[in-house]
Design an enzyme around this catalytic site. Structure first.
Site, short mmCIF file in Angstrom:
data_model
loop_
_atom_site.label_atom_id
_atom_site.label_comp_id
_atom_site.label_asym_id
_atom_site.label_seq_id
_atom_site.Cartn_x
_atom_site.Cartn_y
_atom_site.Cartn_z
N ASP A 47 91.09 124.62 6.15
CA ASP A 47 92.38 124.13 5.67
C ASP A 47 93.17 125.26 5.02
OD1 ASP A 47 94.16 121.77 4.94
OD2 ASP A 47 93.83 122.70 2.98
N TYR A 52 99.49 129.82 0.29
CA TYR A 52 98.25 130.34 -0.29
C TYR A 52 98.20 131.86 -0.23
CZ TYR A 52 96.55 125.48 0.16
OH TYR A 52 96.40 124.12 0.10
N LYS A 81 100.10 124.42 6.50
CA LYS A 81 101.16 123.62 5.89
C LYS A 81 102.42 124.46 5.75
CE LYS A 81 97.45 121.76 3.07
NZ LYS A 81 96.62 122.99 3.08
N HIS A 114 104.03 120.39 3.24
CA HIS A 114 103.16 120.61 2.08
C HIS A 114 103.50 119.69 0.90
CE1 HIS A 114 100.49 123.96 0.22
NE2 HIS A 114 100.24 122.80 -0.34
#
Length: 314
Positions: A47, A52, A81, A114
Site C-alpha cells: 500500500d 509518502y 493514492k 487519498h
C-alpha cells in the site's frame, strides 16, 4: 469467516489480499528492504501513496523482486493514492503517471483518492488551503483511467458514509474500496454497514493504532486491556489479535512495519481465529478516532470542524 481467508473479492471481480504492507512513515533507505522482506515472507499487497515520498524506493524494490524471479507482477496487488493537491480533474492523469513512473509499473491494482478534499496547488497541508472538491469531474477522470487500464480498480480513502454515498450517486464505475482507519478501538460500525450494503470493500489502515506515530494516542490499540486479555488467552500478541479481528470482521488490514520479525508475526494470523465469546469482548471497547484530520480544518473554511469533515462520524 474461515481462518485461512487470505483474499477478499472486490466489486470488479479482482481479489484484494486480506493482509497488506503499509508504507506510510517508512523511512527512506529502509522501506525498500521492508518491501523485499515482506514479499519474501508472503505479503502480496503493498500500500503506497504519492504523499509518502517513498514510491521511488518501493519501485526499485519491486523491480528487484520481479527481476530475480521472487514474484511476477501479476502476483502482487499494488495500491497508490492521489494527493489532495492533484484532485483537479486536469491534474489526475499526471499524478497517476508520476506514481507509475516511480513505482516502475504499467498499471496499479488500486488507485484511491487519498482524502475527500482538495488543496490549492503548491500549498502545504492546512485547513486554510482546502478548496471545494468537484467530486463529479474528479471521479469521471478516475473512471477514464480505469477504462484505460492504468488503474484496475479505483476507490476512495477517508470518506465518511455521506461522502461515499455522494460518489456512488454519480459514479458509472463505483468505488471498489474505501480505505479508512479501522481497528478494535475505532471499529467503523456505521461505515462498515454502508460499505457492505453498497458492495464497497473496507480496507483498514493503522490497524494497530499506528504505534510509531508520535502525535496520536499511539498506544490505544496494543495496550488496550481487552485486546491484551484476548491475546493472553489465545497465546498471541496484541498486534496479531488486532489484525485477526480486522480479517474476521471482513476487511483487509494494512499494518506498517520495517522489521522482519514483525512482518512474520503479522503474517501469522491465518490458521486460527478469535472465538465468539472473546470476539464479543472486543466489541465492548470504548471507541475513539485516532487520526482525526485536524490539519484539514479551519474556522470559516471548507471544513470548519472535525465533525464537519467526518459528517458527524467522530
Amino acid at each position: 469467516m474461515p481462518a485461512s481467508t487470505r483474499f477478499f473479492a472486490l466489486n470488479t471481480g479482482a481479489k484484494i489480499p486480506s493482509l497488506g504492507l503499509g508504507t506510510w512513515q517508512a523511512d527512506p533507505g529502509v522501506v525498500g528492504n521492508a518491501v523485499i522482506a515482506a514479499v519474501k515472507v508472503g505479503y502480496r499487497h503493498i500500500d503506497c501513496a504519492r504523499i509518502y515520498g517513498n514510491e521511488k524506493e518501493v519501485g526499485q524494490a519491486l523491480k528487484e523482486l520481479f527481476e530475480d524471479g521472487t514474484v511476477r507482477r501479476e502476483d502482487l496487488f499494488i495500491t497508490s493514492k492521489i494527493w489532495c493537491s492533484d484532485l483537479a480533474a486536469e491534474d489526475v492523469p499526471g499524478a497517476l503517471q508520476s506514481s507509475l513512473d516511480d513505482l516502475q509499473l504499467d498499471y496499479l491494482d488500486l488507485y484511491l483518492i487519498h482524502w475527500p478534499c482538495r488543496l490549492k496547488k503548491g500549498s502545504g497541508l492546512s485547513g486554510e488551503a482546502v478548496v471545494p472538491l468537484d467530486i463529479n469531474s474528479t471521479w469521471k477522470t478516475m473512471e477514464r483511467l480505469y477504462d484505460e487500464g492504468k488503474a484496475r480498480a479505483i476507490g476512495v480513502s477517508n470518506f465518511s458514509c455521506k461522502k461515499l454515498e455522494d460518489v456512488l450517486v454519480i459514479a458509472r464505475v463505483p468505488p471498489a474500496v474505501n480505505q479508512v482507519e479501522c481497528h478494535p478501538c475505532w471499529q467503523q460500525r456505521k461505515l462498515r454497514t454502508v460499505c457492505k450494503a453498497r458492495n464497497v470493500h473496507l480496507s483498514g489502515y493503522s490497524p494497530l493504532g499506528s504505534p510509531g506515530t508520535a502525535w496520536i494516542s499511539s498506544s490505544a490499540v496494543l495496550r488496550n486491556p481487552a485486546v491484551k486479555t484476548v491475546a493472553e488467552k489465545l497465546g498471541r500478541s496484541p498486534a496479531q489479535v488486532a489484525l485477526r479481528w480486522g480479517v474476521q470482521m471482513g476487511h483487509s488490514v494494512l499494518p506498517k512495519t520495517t522489521k522482519e520479525a514483525r512482518l512474520r508475526e503479522n503474517m501469522d494470523i491465518f490458521d486460527w481465529s478469535i472465538p465468539e465469546e472473546l470476539f464479543a469482548k472486543l466489541e465492548e471497547i470504548e471507541q475513539v478516532r485516532l487520526i482525526r484530520g485536524d490539519l484539514l480544518v479551519h474556522e470559516g473554511g471548507v471544513y470548519s470542524s472535525v465533525e464537519e469533515l467526518w459528517d458527524g462520524e467522530i
